[in-house]
Motif scaffolding. Structure first.
Motif, PDB file in Angstrom:
ATOM      1  N   GLY A  85      27.433   2.215  15.365  1.00 24.13           N
ATOM      2  CA  GLY A  85      27.162   2.239  13.929  1.00 24.13           C
ATOM      3  C   GLY A  85      25.790   1.742  13.563  1.00 24.13           C
ATOM      4  N   GLY A  86      24.934   1.518  14.566  1.00 23.65           N
ATOM      5  CA  GLY A  86      23.568   1.064  14.313  1.00 23.65           C
ATOM      6  C   GLY A  86      22.686   2.179  13.802  1.00 23.65           C
ATOM      7  N   ALA A  87      21.434   1.835  13.532  1.00 22.07           N
ATOM      8  CA  ALA A  87      20.515   2.765  12.880  1.00 22.07           C
ATOM      9  C   ALA A  87      20.329   4.054  13.675  1.00 22.07           C
ATOM     10  CB  ALA A  87      19.167   2.085  12.669  1.00 22.07           C
ATOM     11  N   ILE A  88      20.184   3.939  14.985  1.00 21.02           N
ATOM     12  CA  ILE A  88      19.927   5.134  15.794  1.00 21.02           C
ATOM     13  C   ILE A  88      21.131   6.060  15.789  1.00 21.02           C
ATOM     14  CG2 ILE A  88      19.533   5.917  18.172  1.00 21.02           C
ATOM     15  CD1 ILE A  88      17.681   3.519  18.535  1.00 21.02           C
ATOM     16  N   GLU A  89      22.321   5.487  15.840  1.00 19.61           N
ATOM     17  CA  GLU A  89      23.536   6.307  15.787  1.00 19.61           C
ATOM     18  C   GLU A  89      23.699   6.951  14.422  1.00 19.61           C
ATOM     19  OE1 GLU A  89      28.141   5.183  15.678  1.00 19.61           O
ATOM     20  OE2 GLU A  89      27.261   4.863  17.670  1.00 19.61           O
ATOM     21  N   GLN A  90      23.432   6.196  13.343  1.00 14.41           N
ATOM     22  CA  GLN A  90      23.570   6.724  11.984  1.00 14.41           C
ATOM     23  C   GLN A  90      22.597   7.857  11.711  1.00 14.41           C
ATOM     24  OE1 GLN A  90      23.768   3.940   8.631  1.00 14.41           O
ATOM     25  NE2 GLN A  90      24.128   2.299  10.094  1.00 14.41           N
ATOM     26  N   ALA A  91      21.412   7.756  12.267  1.00 15.67           N
ATOM     27  CA  ALA A  91      20.362   8.720  11.962  1.00 15.67           C
ATOM     28  C   ALA A  91      20.667  10.096  12.531  1.00 15.67           C
ATOM     29  CB  ALA A  91      19.012   8.225  12.480  1.00 15.67           C
ATOM     30  N   GLY A  92      21.342  10.147  13.656  1.00 13.58           N
ATOM     31  CA  GLY A  92      21.585  11.446  14.276  1.00 13.58           C
ATOM     32  C   GLY A  92      20.265  12.119  14.620  1.00 13.58           C
ATOM     33  N   GLN A  93      20.017  13.284  14.019  1.00 13.95           N
ATOM     34  CA  GLN A  93      18.744  13.977  14.212  1.00 13.95           C
ATOM     35  C   GLN A  93      17.783  13.701  13.059  1.00 13.95           C
ATOM     36  OE1 GLN A  93      19.434  18.120  15.047  1.00 13.95           O
ATOM     37  NE2 GLN A  93      19.951  17.678  17.180  1.00 13.95           N
ATOM     38  N   GLY A  94      18.077  12.657  12.285  1.00 14.26           N
ATOM     39  CA  GLY A  94      17.203  12.284  11.191  1.00 14.26           C
ATOM     40  C   GLY A  94      16.101  11.347  11.643  1.00 14.26           C
ATOM     41  N   ILE A  95      15.660  10.495  10.740  1.00 12.08           N
ATOM     42  CA  ILE A  95      14.537   9.592  11.000  1.00 12.08           C
ATOM     43  C   ILE A  95      14.999   8.145  10.856  1.00 12.08           C
ATOM     44  CG2 ILE A  95      12.327   8.762  10.076  1.00 12.08           C
ATOM     45  CD1 ILE A  95      11.592  11.633   9.466  1.00 12.08           C
ATOM     46  N   VAL A  96      14.612   7.323  11.808  1.00  9.86           N
ATOM     47  CA  VAL A  96      14.824   5.876  11.715  1.00  9.86           C
ATOM     48  C   VAL A  96      13.499   5.246  11.316  1.00  9.86           C
ATOM     49  CG1 VAL A  96      15.389   3.767  12.955  1.00  9.86           C
ATOM     50  CG2 VAL A  96      16.669   5.856  13.433  1.00  9.86           C
ATOM     51  N   LEU A  97      13.494   4.594  10.156  1.00  9.95           N
ATOM     52  CA  LEU A  97      12.299   3.899   9.677  1.00  9.95           C
ATOM     53  C   LEU A  97      12.453   2.409   9.986  1.00  9.95           C
ATOM     54  CD1 LEU A  97       9.691   3.463   8.075  1.00  9.95           C
ATOM     55  CD2 LEU A  97      11.066   3.493   5.966  1.00  9.95           C
ATOM     56  N   LEU A  98      11.602   1.896  10.855  1.00  7.88           N
ATOM     57  CA  LEU A  98      11.619   0.475  11.200  1.00  7.88           C
ATOM     58  C   LEU A  98      10.437  -0.206  10.531  1.00  7.88           C
ATOM     59  CD1 LEU A  98      12.577   0.458  14.997  1.00  7.88           C
ATOM     60  CD2 LEU A  98      14.052   0.346  12.977  1.00  7.88           C
ATOM     61  N   GLU A  99      10.727  -1.047   9.540  1.00  8.82           N
ATOM     62  CA  GLU A  99       9.676  -1.779   8.840  1.00  8.82           C
ATOM     63  C   GLU A  99       9.463  -3.127   9.529  1.00  8.82           C
ATOM     64  OE1 GLU A  99       9.802  -1.217   4.398  1.00  8.82           O
ATOM     65  OE2 GLU A  99      11.875  -0.696   4.875  1.00  8.82           O
ATOM     66  N   ARG A 100       8.198  -3.533   9.596  1.00  9.82           N
ATOM     67  CA  ARG A 100       7.806  -4.774  10.273  1.00  9.82           C
ATOM     68  C   ARG A 100       8.277  -4.755  11.726  1.00  9.82           C
ATOM     69  NH1 ARG A 100       5.756  -8.761   6.775  1.00  9.82           N
ATOM     70  NH2 ARG A 100       5.302  -7.711   4.799  1.00  9.82           N
ATOM     71  N   LEU A 101       7.911  -3.723  12.439  1.00 13.01           N
ATOM     72  CA  LEU A 101       8.340  -3.561  13.824  1.00 13.01           C
ATOM     73  C   LEU A 101       7.908  -4.737  14.691  1.00 13.01           C
ATOM     74  CD1 LEU A 101       9.591  -1.879  16.065  1.00 13.01           C
ATOM     75  CD2 LEU A 101       7.458  -0.581  16.223  1.00 13.01           C
ATOM     76  N   GLY A 102       6.778  -5.369  14.353  1.00 14.16           N
ATOM     77  CA  GLY A 102       6.289  -6.485  15.147  1.00 14.16           C
ATOM     78  C   GLY A 102       7.199  -7.693  15.148  1.00 14.16           C
ATOM     79  N   THR A 132       0.812  -1.224   0.000  1.00 14.93           N
ATOM     80  CA  THR A 132       0.000   0.000   0.000  1.00 14.93           C
ATOM     81  C   THR A 132       0.841   1.268   0.000  1.00 14.93           C
ATOM     82  OG1 THR A 132      -0.215  -0.244   2.406  1.00 14.93           O
ATOM     83  CG2 THR A 132      -2.065  -0.997   1.058  1.00 14.93           C
ATOM     84  N   GLY A 133       2.147   1.151   0.176  1.00 12.76           N
ATOM     85  CA  GLY A 133       3.001   2.328   0.097  1.00 12.76           C
ATOM     86  C   GLY A 133       3.422   2.884   1.437  1.00 12.76           C
ATOM     87  N   LYS A 134       3.570   2.020   2.428  1.00 15.90           N
ATOM     88  CA  LYS A 134       3.966   2.499   3.766  1.00 15.90           C
ATOM     89  C   LYS A 134       5.371   3.106   3.730  1.00 15.90           C
ATOM     90  CE  LYS A 134       3.169  -1.539   5.764  1.00 15.90           C
ATOM     91  NZ  LYS A 134       2.564  -2.293   4.647  1.00 15.90           N
ATOM     92  N   ARG A 135       6.257   2.457   3.001  1.00 12.83           N
ATOM     93  CA  ARG A 135       7.623   2.977   2.918  1.00 12.83           C
ATOM     94  C   ARG A 135       7.649   4.308   2.172  1.00 12.83           C
ATOM     95  NH1 ARG A 135      12.948   0.121   0.244  1.00 12.83           N
ATOM     96  NH2 ARG A 135      14.271   0.339   2.061  1.00 12.83           N
ATOM     97  N   ALA A 136       6.854   4.423   1.113  1.00 13.16           N
ATOM     98  CA  ALA A 136       6.781   5.684   0.373  1.00 13.16           C
ATOM     99  C   ALA A 136       6.232   6.798   1.254  1.00 13.16           C
ATOM    100  CB  ALA A 136       5.908   5.505  -0.865  1.00 13.16           C
ATOM    101  N   ALA A 137       5.263   6.470   2.102  1.00 13.07           N
ATOM    102  CA  ALA A 137       4.700   7.462   3.015  1.00 13.07           C
ATOM    103  C   ALA A 137       5.767   7.963   3.984  1.00 13.07           C
ATOM    104  CB  ALA A 137       3.523   6.867   3.782  1.00 13.07           C
ATOM    105  N   ALA A 138       6.596   7.048   4.472  1.00 17.37           N
ATOM    106  CA  ALA A 138       7.669   7.443   5.381  1.00 17.37           C
ATOM    107  C   ALA A 138       8.673   8.351   4.673  1.00 17.37           C
ATOM    108  CB  ALA A 138       8.369   6.203   5.937  1.00 17.37           C
TER     109      ALA A 138
END
Length: 422
Positions: free
Chosen positions: A205-222, A164-170
């Motif tokens: 070097g994980g996602a949260i560190e890489q993002a800095g003040q950006g956005i971390v998109l977690l797909e399939r969080l469940g 449905t475009g969840k990634r595109a929405a992010a």
């Protein structure tokens, strides 16, 4: 044409690469030339070096352009990729398009073709200027909600069926937020072993560190374990408004996989994307947008999608959502024998049951008029008077047809249509 654009060139052939680099620089682009897979992977992952587009050979000495694109897509939303491919690997390029790549050129090609394709990739509107999900009322509401969420703070939860475009929405939310200059780091938890989730998110070097003040998109969080979800909740609290912002996606039927406290914290800013079967005019809108790009790659371009095919597309359930739209259109472009896409090209599986697959003449006429009215309203920024003039009917006639066909009356903008399109 390319003045001020930053283009990544991935090519291991010195002669070809040198020629491309020289011409792109002459067009005003800044070019960063990566002469292999490994160099490109490291260079394109650098968060503070944004590229407007990537020109990439599919065959590289130490890897492949396909592996490069898919590897980047595991952790971020790559810039538009224009692939260069030999005739033998055209099927591979088509497969990449279905995975999210932007375009491809079959060798040999001349430089004018390359520049034309690059210009199309970089033109306003290619990556979602205007309506991002379609012309329907639910699609417009999605775009409006994304705009509101982009200006807010706090985590966002995006729900919807696969395709449905969840990634595109992010990605759209990131682009419209004040964090757009910082990276968008994407992690699809369903593609990573469960015992690696914590390290990929919270480690050095994980996602949260890489993002800095950006956005971390977690797909399939469940897919994350209870312990990882608890750790994530703590990270959200610690980040506040000065650290990263979390955007999570999940199938709307799988929300029970989330810890109640995490779901509660995510739920204030929840965006639910309806499936295409509930907004079928958006499926047709997607198809017409995809058609232009695919048609440019045909040796003999088609004239368009027939009214009959459009009518059936408006009746189809689209259980596969956007992925099914792309797959069926790609199939139709390959199967089409005439100069128009016909119903049997889009839905060859329905050929055995034409009585249930085809609309009556009256239904087909109504569907075609509904589509044309909606297109006119979109082009005229919701002005009924301007749309009526464009359609060659009186305003009262247009209103009566809208009532009959179930087309909702738009909220007219006080500006002129030409101003709205600027």
């Amino acid at each position: 044409m390319l003045e001020g654009r930053i283009i990544a060139l991935v090519e291991d052939d010195e002669i070809m690469g040198g020629s491309l680099e020289q011409r792109l620089r002459l067009e005003g682009a800044r070019v960063v030339w990566f002469k292999g897979y490994q160099r490109a992977l490291g260079g394109l992952r650098t968060p503070h070096r944004p590229f407007d587009a990537v020109v990439c050979d599919i065959r590289l000495g130490d890897g492949s352009g396909e592996d490069l694109f898919l590897k980047l897509a595991e952790t971020t939303v790559p810039p538009p990729f224009l692939f260069m491919t030999g005739q033998a690997s055209a099927d591979q390029a088509v497969r990449l398009l279905r995975s999210g790549a932007a375009d491809y050129l079959t060798k040999p090609f001349d430089m004018a073709q390359l520049l034309e394709r690059l210009s199309l990739l970089l033109a306003p509107g290619f990556e979602g200027d205007g309506p991002g999900f379609g012309p329907s009322k639910p699609a417009r509401q999605i775009d409006e909600m994304i705009g509101r969420f982009a200006q807010a703070e706090g985590p966002v939860l995006i729900l919807g069926e696969s395709g449905t475009g969840k990634r595109a929405a992010a990605g759209r939310l990131h682009a419209r937020s004040d964090r757009s200059a910082a990276p968008l780091i994407s992690v699809d938890l369903s593609r990573i072993a469960g015992d690696q989730h914590a390290a990929r998110l919270f480690g050095a070097g994980g996602a949260i560190e890489q993002a800095g003040q950006g956005i971390v998109l977690l797909e399939r969080l469940g897919e994350a374990s209870d312990a990882v979800q608890a750790q994530l909740l703590t990270a959200i609290w610690d980040a506040g408004t000065d650290g990263m912002r979390l955007v999570a996606t999940e199938d709307d039927t799988a929300r029970d996989k989330l810890r109640p406290d995490l779901f509660f914290h995510l739920s204030p800013l929840t965006l639910t994307i309806p499936p295409l079967r509930d907004r079928r005019e958006d499926a047709l809108w997607m198809m017409t947008r995809m058609f232009d790009g695919m048609n440019r790659r045909r040796d003999t371009p088609l004239k368009g999608i027939s009214t009959q095919a459009e009518a059936i597309a408006l009746r189809h359930d689209w259980r596969g959502n956007g992925r099914e739209v792309r797959a069926r259109l790609a199939q139709a472009m390959a199967l089409a024998q005439g100069d128009m896409i016909m119903p049997a090209d889009l839905f060859p599986d329905m050929a055995a049951t034409p009585k249930t697959a085809f609309a009556t003449l009256s239904e087909a006429r109504d569907q075609a008029e509904r589509v044309q009215i909606q297109r006119a309203l979109d082009q005229c920024a919701g002005s009924m008077s301007a749309a009526a003039k464009l359609l060659g009917v009186r305003r009262t006639t247009l209103w009566e047809k809208m009532q009959k066909l179930g087309v909702e009356r738009p909220i007219e903008d006080v500006r002129k249509p030409e101003q709205n399109r600027q």
